[in-house]
Every structure is written in structure tokens, then in C-alpha cells.
Design an enzyme around this catalytic site. Sequence first.
Site, mmCIF file in Angstrom:
data_model
loop_
_atom_site.group_PDB
_atom_site.id
_atom_site.type_symbol
_atom_site.label_atom_id
_atom_site.label_comp_id
_atom_site.label_asym_id
_atom_site.label_seq_id
_atom_site.Cartn_x
_atom_site.Cartn_y
_atom_site.Cartn_z
ATOM 1 N N HIS A 66 -1.796 9.747 -27.580
ATOM 2 C CA HIS A 66 -2.181 8.444 -27.018
ATOM 3 C C HIS A 66 -2.983 7.634 -28.025
ATOM 4 O O HIS A 66 -2.837 6.414 -28.106
ATOM 5 C CB HIS A 66 -3.003 8.650 -25.743
ATOM 6 C CG HIS A 66 -2.192 9.102 -24.570
ATOM 7 N ND1 HIS A 66 -2.755 9.517 -23.393
ATOM 8 C CD2 HIS A 66 -0.850 9.198 -24.399
ATOM 9 C CE1 HIS A 66 -1.790 9.848 -22.543
ATOM 10 N NE2 HIS A 66 -0.632 9.675 -23.136
ATOM 11 N N HIS B 103 6.648 7.493 -27.661
ATOM 12 C CA HIS B 103 5.673 8.431 -27.096
ATOM 13 C C HIS B 103 5.912 9.860 -27.602
ATOM 14 O O HIS B 103 4.983 10.546 -28.033
ATOM 15 C CB HIS B 103 5.754 8.369 -25.563
ATOM 16 C CG HIS B 103 4.901 9.372 -24.857
ATOM 17 N ND1 HIS B 103 3.524 9.375 -24.923
ATOM 18 C CD2 HIS B 103 5.228 10.430 -24.064
ATOM 19 C CE1 HIS B 103 3.038 10.376 -24.205
ATOM 20 N NE2 HIS B 103 4.057 11.029 -23.675
ATOM 21 N N ASN C 108 -0.905 18.180 -21.124
ATOM 22 C CA ASN C 108 -1.322 17.148 -22.068
ATOM 23 C C ASN C 108 -1.425 17.655 -23.504
ATOM 24 O O ASN C 108 -1.977 16.965 -24.359
ATOM 25 C CB ASN C 108 -2.668 16.561 -21.636
ATOM 26 C CG ASN C 108 -2.578 15.871 -20.289
ATOM 27 O OD1 ASN C 108 -1.579 15.215 -19.992
ATOM 28 N ND2 ASN C 108 -3.593 16.037 -19.473
ATOM 29 N N LYS D 197 7.462 22.376 -15.439
ATOM 30 C CA LYS D 197 6.702 21.219 -14.968
ATOM 31 C C LYS D 197 6.468 21.313 -13.461
ATOM 32 O O LYS D 197 5.353 21.078 -12.969
ATOM 33 C CB LYS D 197 7.450 19.930 -15.298
ATOM 34 C CG LYS D 197 6.788 18.666 -14.759
ATOM 35 C CD LYS D 197 5.969 17.938 -15.788
ATOM 36 C CE LYS D 197 5.173 16.790 -15.207
ATOM 37 N NZ LYS D 197 5.224 15.583 -16.029
ATOM 38 N N HIS E 221 -1.220 15.235 -26.286
ATOM 39 C CA HIS E 221 -1.237 13.882 -25.717
ATOM 40 C C HIS E 221 -2.506 13.104 -26.027
ATOM 41 O O HIS E 221 -2.463 11.877 -26.115
ATOM 42 C CB HIS E 221 -1.003 13.935 -24.207
ATOM 43 C CG HIS E 221 0.440 14.107 -23.850
ATOM 44 N ND1 HIS E 221 1.163 15.235 -24.205
ATOM 45 C CD2 HIS E 221 1.322 13.297 -23.196
ATOM 46 C CE1 HIS E 221 2.409 15.106 -23.765
ATOM 47 N NE2 HIS E 221 2.527 13.948 -23.152
ATOM 48 N N ARG F 190 0.807 -1.236 0.000
ATOM 49 C CA ARG F 190 0.000 0.000 0.000
ATOM 50 C C ARG F 190 0.838 1.284 0.000
ATOM 51 O O ARG F 190 0.362 2.324 0.444
ATOM 52 C CB ARG F 190 -0.987 0.010 1.161
ATOM 53 C CG ARG F 190 -1.992 -1.135 1.101
ATOM 54 C CD ARG F 190 -3.220 -0.879 1.941
ATOM 55 N NE ARG F 190 -4.067 -2.063 1.923
ATOM 56 C CZ ARG F 190 -4.022 -3.039 2.844
ATOM 57 N NH1 ARG F 190 -3.204 -2.930 3.857
ATOM 58 N NH2 ARG F 190 -4.812 -4.077 2.739
ATOM 59 N N ARG G 127 -3.113 21.521 -14.660
ATOM 60 C CA ARG G 127 -2.110 20.499 -14.985
ATOM 61 C C ARG G 127 -2.417 19.845 -16.331
ATOM 62 O O ARG G 127 -1.516 19.371 -17.016
ATOM 63 C CB ARG G 127 -2.034 19.436 -13.881
ATOM 64 C CG ARG G 127 -1.004 18.377 -14.190
ATOM 65 C CD ARG G 127 -0.592 17.538 -12.999
ATOM 66 N NE ARG G 127 0.372 16.529 -13.433
ATOM 67 C CZ ARG G 127 1.076 15.749 -12.630
ATOM 68 N NH1 ARG G 127 0.934 15.869 -11.335
ATOM 69 N NH2 ARG G 127 1.936 14.875 -13.104
ATOM 70 N N LYS H 125 2.965 11.137 -11.708
ATOM 71 C CA LYS H 125 2.051 10.299 -12.485
ATOM 72 C C LYS H 125 2.737 8.974 -12.773
ATOM 73 O O LYS H 125 3.831 8.945 -13.340
ATOM 74 C CB LYS H 125 1.692 10.973 -13.814
ATOM 75 C CG LYS H 125 0.578 11.981 -13.710
ATOM 76 C CD LYS H 125 0.046 12.279 -15.098
ATOM 77 C CE LYS H 125 -1.041 13.317 -15.079
ATOM 78 N NZ LYS H 125 -1.543 13.603 -16.439
ATOM 79 N N GLU I 144 -4.283 17.115 -11.190
ATOM 80 C CA GLU I 144 -4.876 17.417 -12.491
ATOM 81 C C GLU I 144 -6.375 17.663 -12.414
ATOM 82 O O GLU I 144 -7.164 17.070 -13.146
ATOM 83 C CB GLU I 144 -4.571 16.286 -13.492
ATOM 84 C CG GLU I 144 -4.810 16.734 -14.927
ATOM 85 C CD GLU I 144 -4.252 15.739 -15.947
ATOM 86 O OE1 GLU I 144 -3.084 15.353 -15.832
ATOM 87 O OE2 GLU I 144 -5.003 15.379 -16.863
ATOM 88 N N GLU J 37 8.743 16.810 -25.936
ATOM 89 C CA GLU J 37 8.199 17.285 -24.656
ATOM 90 C C GLU J 37 8.842 18.616 -24.260
ATOM 91 O O GLU J 37 8.190 19.465 -23.648
ATOM 92 C CB GLU J 37 8.406 16.238 -23.546
ATOM 93 C CG GLU J 37 7.723 14.887 -23.786
ATOM 94 C CD GLU J 37 6.202 14.884 -23.515
ATOM 95 O OE1 GLU J 37 5.630 15.953 -23.201
ATOM 96 O OE2 GLU J 37 5.591 13.804 -23.625
#
Lengths: 355, 355
Positions: free
Chosen positions: A249, A262, A242, A224, A245, A118, A238, A140, A234, A182
Amino acid sequence: MKTLQVALGARSYPIYIGAGLLARHELYRPHLRGCQVMIVTNETVGPLYLESVQAALQSLDVRSSILPDGECYKTLDVWARIFDDLLAARFARDCTLIALGGGVIGDMAGFAAACYQRGIDFIQVPTTLLAQVDSSVGGKTGINHPAGKNMIGAFHQPRAVIVDTETLKTLPDRELSAGLAEVLKYGFIRDAGFLVWLESNMSRLLARDPEALSLAIERSCQIKAEIVAEDERESGNRALLNLGHTFGHAIETGLGYGAWLHGEAVAVGICLAAALSARLGWLTDAEVEHTRRLIAAAGLPTYLPQELTPERMLELMAVDKKVLGGQLRLVLLRHLGEAVITSTFGEDALYASLA
Amino acid sequence: MKTLQVALGARSYPIYIGAGLLARHELYRPHLRGCQVMIVTNETVGPLYLESVQAALQSLDVRSSILPDGECYKTLDVWARIFDDLLAARFARDCTLIALGGGVIGDMAGFAAACYQRGIDFIQVPTTLLAQVDSSVGGKTGINHPAGKNMIGAFHQPRAVIVDTETLKTLPDRELSAGLAEVLKYGFIRDAGFLVWLESNMSRLLARDPEALSLAIERSCQIKAEIVAEDERESGNRALLNLGHTFGHAIETGLGYGAWLHGEAVAVGICLAAALSARLGWLTDAEVEHTRRLIAAAGLPTYLPQELTPERMLELMAVDKKVLGGQLRLVLLRHLGEAVITSTFGEDALYASLA
């Protein structure tokens, strides 16, 4: 060495940027709670840097978990191997994971740290430009599902990010370019001045000039860190990070993970966002061309691969996490250097941008 | 209906306790952010209660994910099916999971909620006594690894817990007893008066007297909510709730998941903790006997199964999450009604208690 700070209250942490840092034990030590350390790396990066990190941590109980290399291995099954290794070593809750590699390793090791017993600590040691400027910072973590990128994951902040710029010397050209996608993104969303600087320094960056690379990494991490500190989970701004993105994606999922890097998919995504922004009257055609020229100068693709039709792209984009209550939201460009999150674009305009 | 509150700042939530609650739409509605709802249940509970919950949520986009029933299915592979179902339904970040079932369903659905798109909301609708008094409250979620129970998981608090006491009418006797093990646990760790009450009301509880069951659930949830509010992430006193669990997890792992119910293993674990406490001079032999009598009165086992030798138990216990830096920590009893966390017991005494 340059030190930046990600300001998140009790979860704040430093980003160290400099040459030769991954071998410096004093950068790790303050961030280790216990003496058990598991280095998660892959079959490409391991042979290059694992020994140096192990040497920096000698006297501790250091193990390693070596995964196959590539986005196509960012799966539940490969992720589960990290737990096998942690449990075979009988590592306790106060152990620390070290993610030594690119974005895939950072995402998988970070997500394993989020879930082992956990939640345990982890340190990011990114070895690709993309991971150094983006994925290692901000917490993330996650893995892919056949139906969509990063669909299973957690927000879990590292204890520290150690960016060793020396590792860029062994980075393949294609990965360097992918990282620059990026870097360029930060300019597009928030810093027109940085965009100008990147344009004039692109040949130095591609030639791996250490000073130029360091400056690009610093400015990227600064932006960042600022945005993450404002909106860790987010719920608002934030999402600006993206840019490109949602398109990207869809490209990655559509082509099969690993076919494109990517950063390459994001590069085309930025071009598509610019094209759609022009259809909304926000950018001029000349600015869209300028965007494509900048992306191309970094050695990156600027158009969709032929096999991805507009219909297929729309289908893939509908599964994206940024779809909230059935409404597709995109990050678009008000200007070169200012991004906005919006869902007020016509389906027709979107289709036309993809065609 | 009785309402308790788990006080965790922004993550606070209510526990509703009463008869017929799972069909009451007004208990769900305030806790749903969007209109997409996925009910996660199993093949035993689904046929009994799924329709009622669906009826309470009509007008929303309600789907279900039906898993096989049993602790042996609390695995990575079965857990992954929840994501398959969520993605097949194209559910977005503002969807809500509802965990309808016992502890296994609550743990798996809660952990899926923790990880789907890096975290979505979920509501617990526990249908076993054990889940109602323990696992549905407090945000511990997770799955098993062949090497240890709950080794992969997250802290993820539900938005609400809806305890419908009517569901206990269909609960098998063995599961009722297993739930009573956790109810007794609260008495042993913190409330000698409750222990006395449980002793005098045990036959009413076993006869499923609604009033007695409601009171037992309320008091259990109250104690659990207090302890969780003090120490959400188990950095201190929350570990008291693990009385009997280090022994119990070893029994479950050693016998194979599902051979014994969790509550049965915990019951023996409490007896072993009492026996070890007596060896430390904290309990009298008469109190250990009293403990065993109470546990047996609830229809629970009080001794280790023969196949688990002391050697094997020690080996299994060494992997437990409560081992910190190589040191095994156990929850033991200072008195009947007062537990302490300690690692100052001799290996010999531990061995002798297991023999």
C-alpha cells in the site's frame, strides 16, 4: 463447476468456479431478492462481458453503471456515480448490484452496495485473476483516499461469487502476473505444499493452462474462505492475508494510484517481508533468494522502485490501517509457508530491509 | 441522571440523560478503546460546547473536525472532510469519533465512523431536542443525495449516547418545536397516554421547563430503544418510526435541503398521514383536527407549503426508501396512539390527502 462455501452463518455464500459461468442465469437467480439489477463494470470489461451477463438476466429490470478503468479512479467522486445511476433508475432497497470486473470494480460496487439505502445485496463476478483469488471473497470493500489505500470502506459480504475462468483469456499478461502475486501469498502464509506446486506449475500458469489456473484459483479461494470464516472482521488471524500489503500500500500510495498494479506492489512487499524476516533470524538468506526467484518467475518485480526511499516508505507506512495506537504491525514469515503478525522488529532492521 | 439501555446483544449501549452530562469525563471513558478522539461538530455548536467536551477528555489526544451548520451541508463533499481530518491526524482503527451537535452532525459523524478504516467506534452527544429523542439513538447514519434524503448511509450503532439537557437552553425556538414533532410522533405511534401528557404539558415544554423536557426525552428514548431492540435493521416494526417521514422527506427534498427543518416537514407529514387515515375510515375527522391542533400547539406547521403540488409530492415520494418493488408503503394511524405500515390505500385517497 466447483462450489466452495464461505461459512459466515446468516451471511454465508457460495463461490462458483468454472468456465463460462458468467452467462449462466441459474447461478444468479437464487441470489436475487427483487427484479432490479444494476451491473457495475468499467470501460474495458463492459465491452467484453456486459452483454453476456445482461442476456443471462433478461426478463429482469437490468441497468448498467459503467465507470472508468483503473486504480486511480477508485475515488469518492467516481464511487458517487453509482448512486447517481441507482437513483436515476429509482432502484429500491431490494435491488441487487453485480460487480463485473477486477478488484477496483468489486471494491467500489461492494462499498456502494454497503451504503445504498443503508445496505443492499450484491454479487461478485470477478474478471481478473487477482479479484478471483482475493478481493471478491471476504467482504472487504472500499475506496482510496489521497492519504492512503482503502481508508474509506465497509465490511459487506456478497451473496455469491461467480468466478468465470474463461475471462482470464482476455486478461493482459501484466494483470495475470499481478494476480499470481496474491496466489503465491496464500502459499507463503499457510501452505508450503501449494508453494511447491506453484513453483513447478508456474510456466503452465503463465501459459494460461485452464486446468492449472482452475486449481490455483480453487486452492486460493479455499484458504481465503477458511481464514475469513475464522475472523470476518480482521480482529486476529485475517490480518495474515495482509502479507506484503503494508509495504505494498505504501508503494501504491507513494507512486500514485495506478502507476503500479496492486499485485505488483504486493509482490515487492512479500520480498521486503521476507528480507525483514531474515534479519530477525526467521528465514535464511537462501530462503529470501528463493522467495525473490519465485516472485520473479511469475513475472513480478522484487525490488522497490528507486524513487521510494526508505524514509518515504516509513512515512507512508505510518498511515497504514495496520498501525494500531502508533505501533506498526507487520505480517512476516516464520518459515516459507507460515506467516505471523508482529510488531517486535527493530526500526533499524525495518529501515535496513527497505534500503 | 437517568440511564436507559438499547439492548442489541454485543452492540448494546447506554443512553445517559441529565443536566451537565457533556462535561463529565467518567461517561466517556468506559467507551473509549484508544486514546485518539476526534470531535465532529459544527460552526454553531462548536463555540458553545466544544471546550467543555475537550476539557472532559484532557490527557487524551483530542482533535476536532468543524463542519458548516445545516441540512444543506449533509453532503458527500462535506462528509469527506471528516476523513481528511482523521487522516491528517493519522488516527488509527482504535480511535473514537464524538458527534457533538444535532441530527445532521450525528448522521454524518456516525456514517464517517461506519466507514473510516471499515468501521470505528463513535459516541453521540446530541445537542438538539430532535437529536436527543430520535436521531442519536438506533444507529441510522447517512448523508443526502440531491435525489433523496439519507439515500447513502449505514447502520452503525454508537457506543453510548450522552444527552445533556442543559444544551436545550441555547436551542433556538424553531429547533425546539422541530424536536417536539418527533416527541409527538412517539405518542401517535405507540402511546396514547403519552400523547395526553404531552397535550397537557405543551406550554411547560415550550417554556423549557427542565423537568418536563427530561420526562419527554426519557419516554421518547424508551420507546425508540424498545423498537430498535426489536428490529435493528428495519425489516419490520422499526418502520413505524417513519410516521410522517415519507411525506416529510418529500417536502425536504422538494423545497431544497434546509429550507424547512426536518421536524417541521415531519410535522406536516404526520398531519397528512392522519388525513389519509381518515379517508380509510381509521380516524374520525375530529381526530384529524385534534392531531393538527396538537402539532400546531407545538409551534409547528400543519399544511404543505403551496409550491408543493400533489403531483410533485407523488413524484418525490416515489423515490423514498420505503418504496419496495414499486409499491409505496406508508405509516398510517389506526388510532391516535397506534400506527400501522400499509400499502393498501387508493392512489386517489393519497392524492386527495395531498390536495
